[in-house]
Design a protein around this motif. Structure first.
Motif, PDB file in Angstrom:
ATOM      1  N   VAL A 634      28.819  38.809  32.078  1.00 37.56           N
ATOM      2  CA  VAL A 634      29.785  39.785  31.583  1.00 37.56           C
ATOM      3  C   VAL A 634      31.067  39.028  31.267  1.00 37.56           C
ATOM      4  O   VAL A 634      31.535  38.232  32.083  1.00 37.56           O
ATOM      5  CB  VAL A 634      30.060  40.885  32.635  1.00 37.56           C
ATOM      6  CG1 VAL A 634      31.124  41.838  32.121  1.00 37.56           C
ATOM      7  CG2 VAL A 634      28.787  41.635  32.986  1.00 37.56           C
ATOM      8  N   TRP A 635      31.630  39.267  30.083  1.00 32.63           N
ATOM      9  CA  TRP A 635      32.856  38.557  29.723  1.00 32.63           C
ATOM     10  C   TRP A 635      33.713  39.415  28.792  1.00 32.63           C
ATOM     11  O   TRP A 635      33.255  40.412  28.221  1.00 32.63           O
ATOM     12  CB  TRP A 635      32.545  37.206  29.076  1.00 32.63           C
ATOM     13  CG  TRP A 635      31.942  37.292  27.685  1.00 32.63           C
ATOM     14  CD1 TRP A 635      32.585  37.201  26.511  1.00 32.63           C
ATOM     15  CD2 TRP A 635      30.551  37.472  27.376  1.00 32.63           C
ATOM     16  NE1 TRP A 635      31.721  37.310  25.470  1.00 32.63           N
ATOM     17  CE2 TRP A 635      30.450  37.467  25.969  1.00 32.63           C
ATOM     18  CE3 TRP A 635      29.387  37.621  28.128  1.00 32.63           C
ATOM     19  CZ2 TRP A 635      29.230  37.625  25.304  1.00 32.63           C
ATOM     20  CZ3 TRP A 635      28.177  37.773  27.473  1.00 32.63           C
ATOM     21  CH2 TRP A 635      28.096  37.777  26.086  1.00 32.63           C
ATOM     22  N   PHE A 636      34.961  39.003  28.667  1.00 28.11           N
ATOM     23  CA  PHE A 636      35.943  39.678  27.813  1.00 28.11           C
ATOM     24  C   PHE A 636      36.333  38.735  26.691  1.00 28.11           C
ATOM     25  O   PHE A 636      36.586  37.552  26.921  1.00 28.11           O
ATOM     26  CB  PHE A 636      37.188  40.055  28.623  1.00 28.11           C
ATOM     27  CG  PHE A 636      38.268  40.701  27.805  1.00 28.11           C
ATOM     28  CD1 PHE A 636      38.296  42.072  27.632  1.00 28.11           C
ATOM     29  CD2 PHE A 636      39.257  39.931  27.198  1.00 28.11           C
ATOM     30  CE1 PHE A 636      39.301  42.672  26.886  1.00 28.11           C
ATOM     31  CE2 PHE A 636      40.248  40.517  26.440  1.00 28.11           C
ATOM     32  CZ  PHE A 636      40.267  41.890  26.286  1.00 28.11           C
ATOM     33  N   PHE A 637      36.397  39.279  25.460  1.00 26.51           N
ATOM     34  CA  PHE A 637      36.827  38.448  24.339  1.00 26.51           C
ATOM     35  C   PHE A 637      37.523  39.328  23.316  1.00 26.51           C
ATOM     36  O   PHE A 637      36.939  40.298  22.792  1.00 26.51           O
ATOM     37  CB  PHE A 637      35.638  37.747  23.680  1.00 26.51           C
ATOM     38  CG  PHE A 637      36.037  36.881  22.503  1.00 26.51           C
ATOM     39  CD1 PHE A 637      36.753  35.708  22.691  1.00 26.51           C
ATOM     40  CD2 PHE A 637      35.707  37.260  21.211  1.00 26.51           C
ATOM     41  CE1 PHE A 637      37.123  34.925  21.614  1.00 26.51           C
ATOM     42  CE2 PHE A 637      36.073  36.476  20.133  1.00 26.51           C
ATOM     43  CZ  PHE A 637      36.780  35.306  20.331  1.00 26.51           C
ATOM     44  N   ASN A 638      38.788  39.012  23.062  1.00 24.39           N
ATOM     45  CA  ASN A 638      39.558  39.626  21.986  1.00 24.39           C
ATOM     46  C   ASN A 638      39.476  41.157  21.992  1.00 24.39           C
ATOM     47  O   ASN A 638      39.033  41.789  21.053  1.00 24.39           O
ATOM     48  CB  ASN A 638      39.089  39.081  20.631  1.00 24.39           C
ATOM     49  CG  ASN A 638      40.201  39.180  19.600  1.00 24.39           C
ATOM     50  OD1 ASN A 638      41.360  39.352  19.948  1.00 24.39           O
ATOM     51  ND2 ASN A 638      39.847  39.071  18.336  1.00 24.39           N
ATOM     52  N   CYS A 639      39.895  41.748  23.093  1.00 26.96           N
ATOM     53  CA  CYS A 639      39.988  43.200  23.245  1.00 26.96           C
ATOM     54  C   CYS A 639      38.636  43.896  23.339  1.00 26.96           C
ATOM     55  O   CYS A 639      38.536  45.106  23.076  1.00 26.96           O
ATOM     56  CB  CYS A 639      40.798  43.833  22.103  1.00 26.96           C
ATOM     57  SG  CYS A 639      42.512  43.286  22.053  1.00 26.96           S
TER      58      CYS A 639
END
Length: 668
Positions: A634-639
């Motif tokens: 699970v990751w976050f990228f650019n909103c």
């Protein structure tokens, strides 16, 4: 001598008059209130107030520099109008002056110079609103700027880059609505920029997030007939029949109608309308009875429901075979016929419109046949003459038909005088055994009299019983009618309450959706404000540390990225867990630089880690995804929050997504 002096005097007078007339022709004053406007850099429009003296025209002076000597200005001459346009100009500011021309062609003073500045770019559109009915289409609306525009450019991108050159775009005319189609099943950032009349783009609006829509299979609306299982529909002939399969679902479900197992073709029946999820049969007839099934479906599921339609034959207004007026002789029978033609179940009642009612009898034989369509008056008398009414009624109302009976009197018979002596002779003659009544005849006579008495008694008793039954029936019917009216009133009140509840439910649902959208927008704006931030973990703390220089050196040496101190706008430590190194927040110059740094973060040493600086709501979402144990990563990228499944596919999650439902949707 006198003649010579007179001539000299006359000539001098003419010279003086000519000189005085020349002086009286004053030059026009400079035009006042000169106003310039510039819709594009190529054109300047000038207006002014005309002088109070007659003029033959104007000269418009214009120059890129406000030079005192008008001979060095460019100019155009126009007629006696108060409006002028100068075209073919360059992209710079111009000074404008106006001078009026007298009737003899002389120019008066020019007005003071007015500056026509280079036109400014239109401001960014405000209140940009996006909606997404399906994942393929985004609809955008906004408030137009208060300056004239030639059109708009809509920018859209999966990632919110600062540099608009990296965004996709479409150009539209001067409308305030646009649609983007052919999109992917992902969230998009949307920005709008206005074009000036000369084609230059103004500033773009702030990015607005068009989230990926939530998909669902069809479901009946709570107040719809299918949801409440109301399948029976009964209408009177000639009324409209409306069948509605109210349904929710995303994408919007399609609908197909069947009648008695076959696909319904509205072209084969006139006066039929298919509107959204409704089938409307206008002017319904008995032939329209049958089973009507609706099937609604989208790519995530389907539903069906069957209506059983009954059309009752119209029995109003009542058609009646009307009785005819009659004239009969006294002692004859009178027969009236009053027959309903279009409702065999209608009730019929005969009424005599005078103080003596039919039901009370008149002393003569007056019968109403069982079917009541015929009124038969036996051996009528003068008292039977008069006005009669046939009252025909059914569920919908009453109809009255009037008729008149005229009775002619029987002529009076001639009276003869009887001789008493002859009567005595007859009595004597009848005293013989041949004149005596036989026992058998007497018995028959008595039997007939008793039968007649019994028949009369039975008839009177039957009439009394019928009258009592009618009276009781009428009371019961009145009570039933009263109960039906009360029931109908209660039903209407329940309908009104149901409608109020439905309206409140819709308002609550709408408010919930608004709150969710507001939370999403607030979270997005918060994330947007920190999108260039990098959160640094495990960075050693030192007294008198210069974080900016240390960060620049670390990125240059370990990540091999050329970063200058000016590229770091802000850097500072923030509170962390007790006993742990405080994290560092860095805000870099632009998003492109941040992406470049984050892609090379694997080169960091000494356990130092770079992460996106994300909002608490996004962190909670990532925590839910990690705790579900259904994803490898699970990751976050650019909103956006991404999750990778065991099968290698990647899903983008929004704040309020149901994880299980989203996985089922993706599986389908």
């Amino acid at each position: 001598m006198d003649l010579k002096m007179s001539f000299i005097y006359l000539f001098s007078l003419m010279v003086i008059i000519s000189w005085t007339g020349t002086l009286s022709q004053k030059l026009p004053l400079a035009p006042q209130e000169v106003v310039v406007s510039r819709s594009s850099w190529k054109t300047i429009r000038i207006t002014w107030n005309e002088p109070k003296v007659p003029v033959s025209g104007y000269r418009i002076f214009y120059s890129a520099f406000d030079i005192a000597n008008l001979d060095r200005w460019q100019s155009i001459d126009i007629g006696p109008h108060r409006v002028a346009e100068i075209t073919g100009l360059e992209k710079m500011a111009y000074a404008i002056r106006v001078a009026a021309k007298s009737k003899d062609g002389s120019f008066g003073n020019a007005s003071a110079a007015v500056l026509a500045s280079e036109p400014t770019l239109p401001p960014e559109p405000q209140e940009v609103v996006v909606s997404r009915s399906s994942w393929k289409t985004i609809r955008i609306t906004w408030n137009e700027p208060k300056v004239p525009v030639s059109g708009y450019r809509i920018f859209y991108s999966l990632f919110d880059f600062e540099n608009l050159d990296s965004w996709q775009s479409i150009d539209i005319g001067p409308h305030r609505v646009a649609e983007i189609t052919g999109l992917e099943k992902q969230s998009y950032a949307i920005r709008v920029a206005a074009k000036s009349l000369d084609g230059r783009l103004g500033n773009a609006s702030a990015a607005v997030l068009a989230s990926e829509p939530t998909y669902s299979s069809p479901s009946w609306k709570p107040k719809s007939r299918p949801a409440q299982r109301h399948s029976n529909v009964t209408k009177n002939e000639g009324n409209d029949v409306k069948l509605t399969c109210g349904v929710n679902g995303n994408p919007k479900p399609s609908i197909i109608w069947y009648r008695d197992g076959r696909m319904f073709d509205d072209q084969k029946r006139s006066k039929t309308t298919m509107r959204k999820y409704s089938l409307i049969i206008k002017d319904a007839q008995v032939d329209d009875e049958g089973d009507y099934k609706c099937i609604v479906k989208n790519e995530y599921g389907s539903l069906n429901f069957t209506f059983y339609v009954t059309v009752e034959k119209l029995t109003w207004p009542l058609e009646v075979e009307e009785p005819q007026n009659l004239t009969v002789n006294e002692g004859d029978d009178a027969i009236f016929i009053c027959r309903p033609l279009n409702d065999p179940e209608a009730t019929i009642k005969w009424v005599k419109r005078d103080p003596i009612n039919l039901n009370r009898g008149t002393g003569k034989t007056s019968d109403i046949l069982e079917n009541k369509e015929m009124l038969v008056l036996r051996s009528v008398t003068m008292r039977d003459a008069g006005h009669y009414s046939c009252v025909v009624g059914n569920y919908f109302g009453l109809r009255q038909v009037d008729v008149w009976l005229k009775v002619k009197p029987t002529p009076t018979s001639t009276t003869t005088t009887t001789n008493p002596r002859k009567e005595e002779e007859n009595d004597i003659k009848c005293s013989t055994p041949s004149c005596l009544v036989q026992q058998k005849d007497l018995k028959d006579t008595v039997t007939n009299i008793v039968k007649q008495l019994l028949s009369t008694f039975e008839k009177n008793l039957s009439e009394k019983v019928e009258a009592k039954v009618r009276e009781t029936t009428k009371k019961i019917k009145d009570q039933v009618d009263s109960l039906m009216i009360d029931n109908e009133n209660l039903r209407e009140r329940m309908k009104a309450k149901d409608k109020t509840i439905e309206t409140l439910e819709e308002q609550v649902s709408d408010n919930i959706n608004r709150v969710i959208e507001a939370i999403k927008l607030g979270n997005y704006n918060e994330q947007y404000s920190i999108k260039r931030n990098i959160r640094i973990l495990n960075y050693p703390e030192c007294p008198n540390e210069v974080l900016r220089d240390e960060f620049v050196n670390m990125v240059n040496k370990e990540l091999k990225i050329d970063v200058k101190p000016d590229d770091v706008q802000e850097i500072h430590r923030i509170p962390g867990k007790e006993g742990h190194t405080k994290p560092v927040i860095v805000k870099v110059r632009n998003t492109d630089l941040k992406i470049k740094i984050m892609r090379q973060k694997g080169g960091l040493k000494n356990g130092i880690r770079f992460h996106d600086d994300i909002t608490q709501r996004y962190m909670d979402l990532m925590g839910r995804l990690e705790n579900s144990e259904q994803f490898e990563n699970v990751w976050f990228f650019n909103c956006n929050v991404y999750a990778k499944q065991q099968n290698g596919s990647t899903i983008i999650f929004d704040l309020f997504d149901d994880i299980e439902q989203k996985l089922k949707t993706k599986t389908k």
